[in-house]
Design an enzyme around this catalytic site. Structure first.
Site, short mmCIF file in Angstrom:
data_model
loop_
_atom_site.label_atom_id
_atom_site.label_comp_id
_atom_site.label_asym_id
_atom_site.label_seq_id
_atom_site.Cartn_x
_atom_site.Cartn_y
_atom_site.Cartn_z
N TYR A 135 0.81 -1.22 0.00
CA TYR A 135 0.00 0.00 0.00
C TYR A 135 0.85 1.27 0.00
O TYR A 135 0.37 2.34 -0.36
CB TYR A 135 -0.94 0.04 1.22
CG TYR A 135 -2.01 -1.02 1.20
CD1 TYR A 135 -2.32 -1.72 0.03
CD2 TYR A 135 -2.74 -1.32 2.33
CE1 TYR A 135 -3.30 -2.69 0.02
CE2 TYR A 135 -3.73 -2.29 2.33
CZ TYR A 135 -4.00 -2.97 1.16
OH TYR A 135 -4.98 -3.93 1.15
N LYS A 190 3.39 -15.33 2.54
CA LYS A 190 3.36 -16.08 1.27
C LYS A 190 4.84 -16.35 0.92
O LYS A 190 5.34 -15.97 -0.15
CB LYS A 190 2.64 -15.23 0.21
CG LYS A 190 2.35 -15.93 -1.09
CD LYS A 190 1.23 -16.93 -1.02
CE LYS A 190 1.07 -17.65 -2.33
NZ LYS A 190 0.19 -18.82 -2.27
N ASP A 222 -3.05 -18.17 1.62
CA ASP A 222 -4.18 -18.87 0.97
C ASP A 222 -4.74 -19.94 1.91
O ASP A 222 -5.95 -20.11 2.05
CB ASP A 222 -3.77 -19.46 -0.39
CG ASP A 222 -2.38 -20.06 -0.40
OD1 ASP A 222 -1.62 -19.84 0.56
OD2 ASP A 222 -2.05 -20.78 -1.37
N ASP A 246 -5.53 -6.90 5.71
CA ASP A 246 -6.73 -6.19 5.28
C ASP A 246 -7.82 -7.21 4.93
O ASP A 246 -8.97 -7.12 5.37
CB ASP A 246 -6.35 -5.36 4.04
CG ASP A 246 -7.41 -4.34 3.67
OD1 ASP A 246 -8.44 -4.28 4.36
OD2 ASP A 246 -7.22 -3.62 2.68
N ASP A 250 -11.14 -8.74 7.58
CA ASP A 250 -12.55 -8.64 7.17
C ASP A 250 -13.20 -10.02 7.15
O ASP A 250 -14.36 -10.19 7.56
CB ASP A 250 -12.65 -8.01 5.78
CG ASP A 250 -12.94 -6.52 5.87
OD1 ASP A 250 -12.58 -5.93 6.90
OD2 ASP A 250 -13.50 -5.96 4.91
#
Ligand code: NAD
Length: 359
Positions: A135, A190, A222, A246, A250
């Site tokens: 980001y 990852k 994942d 992020d 959620d």
């Protein structure tokens, strides 16, 4: 105990009013000052995070934030959109650690889309790094590609980037939080594909040597996304970077089935923090008096715990919220047959009544 109160837009003003009512019921002295933020600030001053609002936030011990945003601002330039106020506050206050607990209250077990046995008793904490990663990494932009699959065509790119101290400090936050819980940390990355993730993993392992009482394991993102819906109770503390956090936070918040119940905290190195519900400004129900104020009230409890060091008061609020649920009070978002539906103000009043009865 200086609190900057930034209600924001939409339901923000309604839910923050209830949290303040609850704070004012405690036998504590706060210095509270309110300022505009988000779309409301843009309409009044032409900017979503005016200088005066930022100054107030910087000088406070904690910021109690409602929510920002409304569809009517969608056409504005990106830097003037209400949501930019949150990014500006994070950056200027150095808020690098985001705490998102996902707790399933026994009274609301039926509200989740998962089977009750998977989520009954769920209590996990997602810790998301907030100031690094893709980001904020430079360079970013658009250019004509000189290599890759389609050289000579336009492409866009962002840079995933983490500095050693950035990973180190969020790892310390996670291990320290785990020490106060079930003493398990799952670091999500990852590392099979990304160099940034391998670096993340190496540093988390390095830091873990200072916390031998805490169990550490690693999971690819994942797989973590899958495990969160397959067997969420296996997790205690999950620590991860900005992008993965992020998405996973959620996902985790929806396990409980009720976005209106979930608080969050974003802290800096000196425990100054911004406290807000996990949901947005809900323009679809703004002004109707039906929004659930409990996520904001629970965010105020986190504020008392982390920034204001008032653990007893924080627990009193959390107990009061559980009690009103047991008494059957429900706002529309968590209503089910046989419970008592109330609006925003009545829910706040119910929490206040329990607090008054406690003392
Ligand atoms: P949202 O979280 O505002 O709403 C999603 C759904 O959940 C809506 O149906 C809403 O009515 C419901 N809901 C949310 N909070 C509720 C509550 N307390 N009680 C009962 N129901 C509740 O997300 P959205 O609709 O995608 O976004 C609306 C606006 O909020 C957008 O402008 C978005 O950018 C902004 N937003 C702000 C924040 C923030 O301020 N931190 C976070 C997310 C979205």
């Amino acid at each position: 105990m200086k609190i900057a109160v930034l209600p924001g837009d939409g339901i923000g003003t309604e839910i923050v009013a209830e949290a303040i009512k609850v704070l004012n019921t405690l036998d504590l002295k706060f210095e509270m000052e309110t300022a505009l933020v988000g779309g409301a600030a843009y309409e009044a001053y032409g900017h979503p995070l005016p200088e005066a609002t930022l100054k107030l936030a910087k000088e406070a011990d904690a910021v109690l934030f409602g929510a920002v945003g409304d569809w009517k601002f969608d056409q504005l330039d990106r830097h003037l959109r209400p949501e930019q106020a949150i990014l500006g506050l994070r950056k200027n206050l150095g808020l690098f650690a985001n705490f998102r607990p996902a707790i399933c209250y026994p009274q609301l077990v039926g509200a989740s889309s998962l089977k009750p046995e998977l989520i009954a008793g769920l209590d996990i904490l997602i810790i998301r790094e907030l100031t690094g990663d893709i980001y904020f990494g430079q360079p970013r932009g658009r250019r004509v590609a000189s290599d890759g699959n389609f050289p000579g065509t336009e492409e866009a790119f962002d840079t995933m980037r983490y500095a050693h101290p950035e990973i180190e400090r969020i790892a310390h936050v996670a291990f320290q939080a785990a020490r106060k819980r079930a003493k398990r940390v799952t670091s999500v990355d990852k590392a099979n594909v990304l160099e940034t993730s391998q670096f993340w993993r190496d540093i988390v392992i390095e830091v873990s040597q200072q916390y031998t009482d805490v169990t550490l394991d690693h999971m690819y993102v994942d797989n973590a996304a899958m495990q969160l819906v397959r067997a969420p109770k296996k997790f205690d503390v999950v620590v991860t970077g900005n992008l993965f956090g992020d998405i996973l936070s959620d996902e985790a918040s929806m396990l409980t089935g009720s976005i209106g119940m979930l608080p969050s905290a974003s802290l800096n190195a000196t425990n100054q923090g911004l406290y807000e519900p996990s949901h947005g400004s809900a323009p679809d129900i703004a002004g109707k008096g039906i929004a659930n104020p409990l996520a904001t009230i629970l965010s105020a409890a986190m504020m008392l715990r982390f920034s204001l060091k008032q653990e007893v008061a924080a627990e009193r609020i959390e107990v009061a919220v559980k009690t009103v649920l047991t008494q059957g009070y429900r706002t529309a978002d968590i209503f089910s047959e046989g419970t008592h539906q109330v609006g925003t103000v009545a829910m706040g009043d119910a929490v206040v009544a329990v607090l008054k009865a406690q003392s």
